[in-house]
Design a protein around this motif. Structure first.
Motif, PDB file in Angstrom:
ATOM      1  N   ASP A   1      23.574  -7.920 -23.174  1.00 43.24           N
ATOM      2  CA  ASP A   1      24.078  -8.477 -24.426  1.00 43.24           C
ATOM      3  C   ASP A   1      23.432  -7.756 -25.598  1.00 43.24           C
ATOM      4  O   ASP A   1      22.426  -7.056 -25.448  1.00 43.24           O
ATOM      5  CB  ASP A   1      23.798  -9.972 -24.499  1.00 43.24           C
ATOM      6  N   SER A   2      23.998  -7.966 -26.773  1.00 38.26           N
ATOM      7  CA  SER A   2      23.505  -7.335 -27.986  1.00 38.26           C
ATOM      8  C   SER A   2      22.326  -8.116 -28.563  1.00 38.26           C
ATOM      9  O   SER A   2      22.278  -9.355 -28.471  1.00 38.26           O
ATOM     10  CB  SER A   2      24.617  -7.263 -29.029  1.00 38.26           C
ATOM     11  N   THR A   3      21.395  -7.397 -29.159  1.00 38.94           N
ATOM     12  CA  THR A   3      20.287  -8.029 -29.875  1.00 38.94           C
ATOM     13  C   THR A   3      20.656  -8.311 -31.327  1.00 38.94           C
ATOM     14  O   THR A   3      19.816  -8.762 -32.107  1.00 38.94           O
ATOM     15  CB  THR A   3      19.044  -7.133 -29.835  1.00 38.94           C
ATOM     16  N   GLY A   4      21.883  -8.020 -31.702  1.00 42.03           N
ATOM     17  CA  GLY A   4      22.357  -8.336 -33.040  1.00 42.03           C
ATOM     18  C   GLY A   4      21.945  -7.346 -34.105  1.00 42.03           C
ATOM     19  O   GLY A   4      22.174  -7.578 -35.297  1.00 42.03           O
ATOM     20  N   GLY A   5      21.330  -6.233 -33.711  1.00 42.14           N
ATOM     21  CA  GLY A   5      20.887  -5.238 -34.674  1.00 42.14           C
ATOM     22  C   GLY A   5      20.791  -3.869 -34.029  1.00 42.14           C
ATOM     23  O   GLY A   5      21.403  -3.614 -32.989  1.00 42.14           O
ATOM     24  N   VAL A   6      19.988  -2.990 -34.625  1.00 40.77           N
ATOM     25  CA  VAL A   6      19.893  -1.600 -34.181  1.00 40.77           C
ATOM     26  C   VAL A   6      18.456  -1.267 -33.795  1.00 40.77           C
ATOM     27  O   VAL A   6      17.516  -1.636 -34.489  1.00 40.77           O
ATOM     28  CB  VAL A   6      20.380  -0.633 -35.278  1.00 40.77           C
ATOM     29  N   ASP A   7      18.329  -0.539 -32.690  1.00 39.56           N
ATOM     30  CA  ASP A   7      17.040  -0.072 -32.162  1.00 39.56           C
ATOM     31  C   ASP A   7      16.210  -1.230 -31.636  1.00 39.56           C
ATOM     32  O   ASP A   7      15.085  -1.483 -32.076  1.00 39.56           O
ATOM     33  CB  ASP A   7      16.261   0.727 -33.209  1.00 39.56           C
ATOM     34  N   ALA A   8      16.758  -1.932 -30.627  1.00 35.92           N
ATOM     35  CA  ALA A   8      16.038  -3.038 -29.984  1.00 35.92           C
ATOM     36  C   ALA A   8      14.719  -2.531 -29.429  1.00 35.92           C
ATOM     37  O   ALA A   8      14.635  -1.444 -28.868  1.00 35.92           O
ATOM     38  CB  ALA A   8      16.887  -3.623 -28.861  1.00 35.92           C
ATOM     39  N   HIS A   9      13.680  -3.371 -29.574  1.00 31.95           N
ATOM     40  CA  HIS A   9      12.358  -2.878 -29.173  1.00 31.95           C
ATOM     41  C   HIS A   9      11.522  -3.982 -28.532  1.00 31.95           C
ATOM     42  O   HIS A   9      11.749  -4.343 -27.403  1.00 31.95           O
ATOM     43  CB  HIS A   9      11.665  -2.266 -30.390  1.00 31.95           C
ATOM     44  N   GLY A  10      10.549  -4.540 -29.249  1.00 32.44           N
ATOM     45  CA  GLY A  10       9.617  -5.475 -28.648  1.00 32.44           C
ATOM     46  C   GLY A  10      10.154  -6.891 -28.551  1.00 32.44           C
ATOM     47  O   GLY A  10      11.088  -7.279 -29.241  1.00 32.44           O
ATOM     48  N   PHE A  11       9.537  -7.667 -27.654  1.00 31.28           N
ATOM     49  CA  PHE A  11       9.856  -9.093 -27.549  1.00 31.28           C
ATOM     50  C   PHE A  11       8.698  -9.838 -26.889  1.00 31.28           C
ATOM     51  O   PHE A  11       7.793  -9.241 -26.334  1.00 31.28           O
ATOM     52  CB  PHE A  11      11.159  -9.356 -26.813  1.00 31.28           C
ATOM     53  N   TRP A  12       8.757 -11.194 -26.982  1.00 36.82           N
ATOM     54  CA  TRP A  12       7.646 -11.998 -26.460  1.00 36.82           C
ATOM     55  C   TRP A  12       8.094 -13.432 -26.239  1.00 36.82           C
ATOM     56  O   TRP A  12       8.908 -13.970 -26.986  1.00 36.82           O
ATOM     57  CB  TRP A  12       6.470 -11.985 -27.439  1.00 36.82           C
ATOM     58  N   PHE A  13       7.514 -14.070 -25.207  1.00 34.27           N
ATOM     59  CA  PHE A  13       7.762 -15.482 -24.948  1.00 34.27           C
ATOM     60  C   PHE A  13       6.824 -16.361 -25.769  1.00 34.27           C
ATOM     61  O   PHE A  13       5.674 -15.998 -26.026  1.00 34.27           O
ATOM     62  CB  PHE A  13       7.522 -15.809 -23.469  1.00 34.27           C
TER      63      PHE A  13
ATOM     64  N   LEU B   1      13.192  -8.350 -31.160  1.00 31.08           N
ATOM     65  CA  LEU B   1      13.347  -7.727 -32.479  1.00 31.08           C
ATOM     66  C   LEU B   1      14.062  -6.380 -32.407  1.00 31.08           C
ATOM     67  O   LEU B   1      14.100  -5.718 -31.371  1.00 31.08           O
ATOM     68  CB  LEU B   1      11.986  -7.571 -33.172  1.00 31.08           C
ATOM     69  N   ASN B   2      14.633  -6.007 -33.552  1.00 26.58           N
ATOM     70  CA  ASN B   2      15.259  -4.699 -33.749  1.00 26.58           C
ATOM     71  C   ASN B   2      14.469  -3.941 -34.807  1.00 26.58           C
ATOM     72  O   ASN B   2      14.259  -4.435 -35.911  1.00 26.58           O
ATOM     73  CB  ASN B   2      16.710  -4.866 -34.232  1.00 26.58           C
ATOM     74  N   ARG B   3      14.046  -2.736 -34.458  1.00 24.86           N
ATOM     75  CA  ARG B   3      13.152  -2.002 -35.357  1.00 24.86           C
ATOM     76  C   ARG B   3      13.880  -1.473 -36.591  1.00 24.86           C
ATOM     77  O   ARG B   3      13.412  -1.636 -37.715  1.00 24.86           O
ATOM     78  CB  ARG B   3      12.498  -0.853 -34.576  1.00 24.86           C
ATOM     79  N   GLU B   4      15.024  -0.837 -36.416  1.00 23.44           N
ATOM     80  CA  GLU B   4      15.688  -0.222 -37.567  1.00 23.44           C
ATOM     81  C   GLU B   4      16.209  -1.254 -38.551  1.00 23.44           C
ATOM     82  O   GLU B   4      16.075  -1.089 -39.771  1.00 23.44           O
ATOM     83  CB  GLU B   4      16.846   0.675 -37.117  1.00 23.44           C
ATOM     84  N   THR B   5      16.809  -2.317 -38.050  1.00 26.26           N
ATOM     85  CA  THR B   5      17.434  -3.301 -38.938  1.00 26.26           C
ATOM     86  C   THR B   5      16.497  -4.443 -39.335  1.00 26.26           C
ATOM     87  O   THR B   5      16.913  -5.357 -40.058  1.00 26.26           O
ATOM     88  CB  THR B   5      18.711  -3.866 -38.298  1.00 26.26           C
ATOM     89  N   ASN B   6      15.232  -4.420 -38.845  1.00 26.21           N
ATOM     90  CA  ASN B   6      14.225  -5.385 -39.287  1.00 26.21           C
ATOM     91  C   ASN B   6      14.692  -6.827 -39.076  1.00 26.21           C
ATOM     92  O   ASN B   6      14.504  -7.690 -39.934  1.00 26.21           O
ATOM     93  CB  ASN B   6      13.880  -5.137 -40.768  1.00 26.21           C
ATOM     94  N   ASP B   7      15.323  -7.076 -37.937  1.00 30.06           N
ATOM     95  CA  ASP B   7      15.822  -8.418 -37.660  1.00 30.06           C
ATOM     96  C   ASP B   7      15.721  -8.685 -36.165  1.00 30.06           C
ATOM     97  O   ASP B   7      15.184  -7.869 -35.408  1.00 30.06           O
ATOM     98  CB  ASP B   7      17.261  -8.588 -38.163  1.00 30.06           C
ATOM     99  N   GLY B   8      16.228  -9.842 -35.727  1.00 25.40           N
ATOM    100  CA  GLY B   8      16.153 -10.137 -34.303  1.00 25.40           C
ATOM    101  C   GLY B   8      16.746 -11.471 -33.943  1.00 25.40           C
ATOM    102  O   GLY B   8      17.353 -12.161 -34.776  1.00 25.40           O
ATOM    103  N   LEU B   9      16.564 -11.819 -32.658  1.00 28.94           N
ATOM    104  CA  LEU B   9      17.139 -13.028 -32.097  1.00 28.94           C
ATOM    105  C   LEU B   9      16.066 -13.849 -31.405  1.00 28.94           C
ATOM    106  O   LEU B   9      15.000 -13.338 -31.056  1.00 28.94           O
ATOM    107  CB  LEU B   9      18.204 -12.683 -31.051  1.00 28.94           C
ATOM    108  N   ILE B  10      16.381 -15.125 -31.195  1.00 27.53           N
ATOM    109  CA  ILE B  10      15.579 -15.985 -30.336  1.00 27.53           C
ATOM    110  C   ILE B  10      16.488 -16.483 -29.228  1.00 27.53           C
ATOM    111  O   ILE B  10      17.553 -17.053 -29.491  1.00 27.53           O
ATOM    112  CB  ILE B  10      14.964 -17.155 -31.122  1.00 27.53           C
ATOM    113  N   LEU B  11      16.081 -16.223 -27.977  1.00 27.91           N
ATOM    114  CA  LEU B  11      16.889 -16.585 -26.818  1.00 27.91           C
ATOM    115  C   LEU B  11      16.339 -17.820 -26.131  1.00 27.91           C
ATOM    116  O   LEU B  11      15.135 -18.074 -26.153  1.00 27.91           O
ATOM    117  CB  LEU B  11      16.926 -15.433 -25.804  1.00 27.91           C
ATOM    118  N   ASP B  12      17.234 -18.572 -25.512  1.00 30.69           N
ATOM    119  CA  ASP B  12      16.857 -19.658 -24.618  1.00 30.69           C
ATOM    120  C   ASP B  12      16.739 -19.057 -23.218  1.00 30.69           C
ATOM    121  O   ASP B  12      17.750 -18.684 -22.628  1.00 30.69           O
ATOM    122  CB  ASP B  12      17.932 -20.741 -24.646  1.00 30.69           C
ATOM    123  N   PRO B  13      15.537 -18.934 -22.654  1.00 32.86           N
ATOM    124  CA  PRO B  13      15.391 -18.272 -21.362  1.00 32.86           C
ATOM    125  C   PRO B  13      16.050 -19.006 -20.201  1.00 32.86           C
ATOM    126  O   PRO B  13      16.232 -18.424 -19.129  1.00 32.86           O
ATOM    127  CB  PRO B  13      13.865 -18.208 -21.161  1.00 32.86           C
TER     128      PRO B  13
END
Length: 444
Positions: free
Chosen positions: A304-316, A326-338
């Motif tokens: 699935d898409s992270t909603g931005g560009v250059d997906a990178h780091g994440f954490w629980f 998070l997405n590095r280029e677009t400075n944004d991100g998502l929160i997922l329900d695991p």
């Protein structure tokens, strides 16, 4: 999910005094990049005002709950902060990694008891191992050019290192009782039969983490076009299986689910403003994707898409109920329900400067949560990034942003050297020094 895990650390309430600084020398920048940095321990060395005859009171009033190790790879410095009673963050120590040849301290990982930290230094071509209580350097391991991520095995018997410049996964025997370390094996991705048979003809190991089934999953990169996946049985250090770019083009982050047999990976590519979107829409628009891999059935279950560009780091989050991406280029991100792997919220801007033009925007990179579940710490790149595509990785405010997990609001930006054009934060690690129940860091 509020169960004790491998990474739940139970320690005495007070920590030892600030210890010796250790480090590494300096060198050129590092042509590599891609993923996940250190902090310092020390309970602010005990408030002098506390009555030393009252041990219980002393413990309560001087206890440091956790430390944030933020790696400024631009200045070869690890800054160590602790939370303060007024909601701020106080610097209690720093480590000069350049003093021992550790140029560009890129990522940080801890042993299961948080007593040791491994810092991969990409331009320094080495891994530095620190005793966290006193910041003492106990090992300086020349693991190879582009040593990108060094992670302790779940039993703390080995350190496995993703070495970009030599296209190898290096295994280091770790005798922590005697603080002795020895390189004992390596997997050359250009020579391994399983990897070659999978059709992986380019790229190098980038990052890895350990699944619950005795294997580690290693992304291949650094370019998205080199993206692939290699799975290693870490007991006998052999390649169990591999997937080419056509199957699983992951080149960035890796993290296992805290309790279930599934694993999360990211795939990122910066946009290229010089490419005609009609001729190559992928290169022109960039990529931001996440993958969910079922380690029991060995198959991808979600892309699935992270909603931005250059997906990178994440954490629980420590309760295991949210996965921040998070997405590095677009400075944004998502929160997922695991539980469902569906999006439950969005973050519009990890760094305070947000713009449609990446040159005028902050660039987040790696995340780590506080063990009490209150904050998410997100590193922010500097104006002269030493790793990653400058189009995506160039930032405005080097340091790390502090997000309130419950409200999703940015509550602080910690900048130890914010006015320095060379400052460039990449890795981060949070070391518990108190008692916590929850998933504080992988492997769980």
């Amino acid at each position: 999910m509020n169960e004790t895990t491998r990474r739940t650390f139970v320690a005495g309430a007070t920590a030892a005094g600030i210890g010796a600084l250790a480090g590494c020398a300096d060198e050129e920048t590092d042509p590599t990049d891609d993923d996940t940095a250190p902090t310092d321990d020390d309970a602010d060395s005990a408030d002098d005002e506390t009555d030393s005859t009252d041990d219980e009171t002393t413990d309560e009033e001087t206890a440091a709950t956790y430390e944030i190790w933020g790696a400024d790879q631009g200045t070869n410095t690890i800054y160590i902060h602790q939370p303060t009673d007024d909601g701020g963050f106080e610097q209690v120590d720093e480590i000069d990694t350049g003093a021992e040849g550790g140029e560009v301290p890129h990522m940080v990982d801890y042993t299961s008891d948080y007593e040791y930290a491994a810092v991969a230094c990409t331009a320094g071509a080495r891994v530095l191992v620190y005793r966290t209580e006193d910041r003492e350097l106990v090992a300086n391991l020349e693991t190879g050019a582009g040593s990108h991520f060094a992670g302790f095995s779940p039993d703390d018997e080995y350190i496995h290192v993703d070495v970009i410049g030599e296209e190898k996964i290096v295994r280091v025997d770790a005798d922590l009782d005697n603080e002795e370390f020895e390189q004992v094996a390596e997997i050359d991705v250009r020579e391994n039969e399983t990897i070659l048979d999978a059709g992986i003809e380019s790229g190098a190991p980038i990052c890895h983490q350990y699944a619950q089934d005795g294997r580690s999953l290693h992304t291949i990169g650094p370019s998205y076009y080199d993206g692939a996946l290699v799975i290693v049985d870490h007991d006998d250090f052999s390649v169990d299986r591999a997937y080419s770019h056509d199957e699983i083009p992951t080149n960035c982050g890796t993290v296992s689910h805290p309790t279930e047999e599934k694993f999360y990976l990211t795939a990122g590519l910066p946009s290229d403003p010089d490419v005609d979107p009609d001729e190559d829409p992928v290169a022109a628009e960039g990529v931001g994707d996440f993958y969910v891999y079922d380690t029991a059935d060995d198959e991808v279950t979600t892309v699935d898409s992270t909603g931005g560009v250059d997906a990178h780091g994440f954490w629980f989050t420590p309760d295991g109920e949210e996965l921040w991406v998070l997405n590095r280029e677009t400075n944004d991100g998502l929160i997922l329900d695991p539980e469902t792997d569906e999006v439950i919220d969005e973050i519009d801007a990890f760094g305070p400067e947000q713009s449609d033009d990446p040159a005028d925007s902050d660039a987040p990179d790696i995340m780590w949560a506080s063990p009490d579940g209150e904050y998410m710490f997100v590193t922010l790149r500097g104006p002269n990034p030493l790793s990653g595509d400058p189009h995506a990785a160039t930032g405005i405010n080097p340091g790390y942003a502090v997000f309130d997990i419950e409200s999703r609001e940015r509550v602080d930006v910690v900048q130890p050297d914010g006015d320095n054009a060379d400052s460039d934060f990449h890795g981060i690690g949070v070391r518990p020094v108190g008692e916590f129940d929850g998933f504080t860091s992988p492997p769980y």
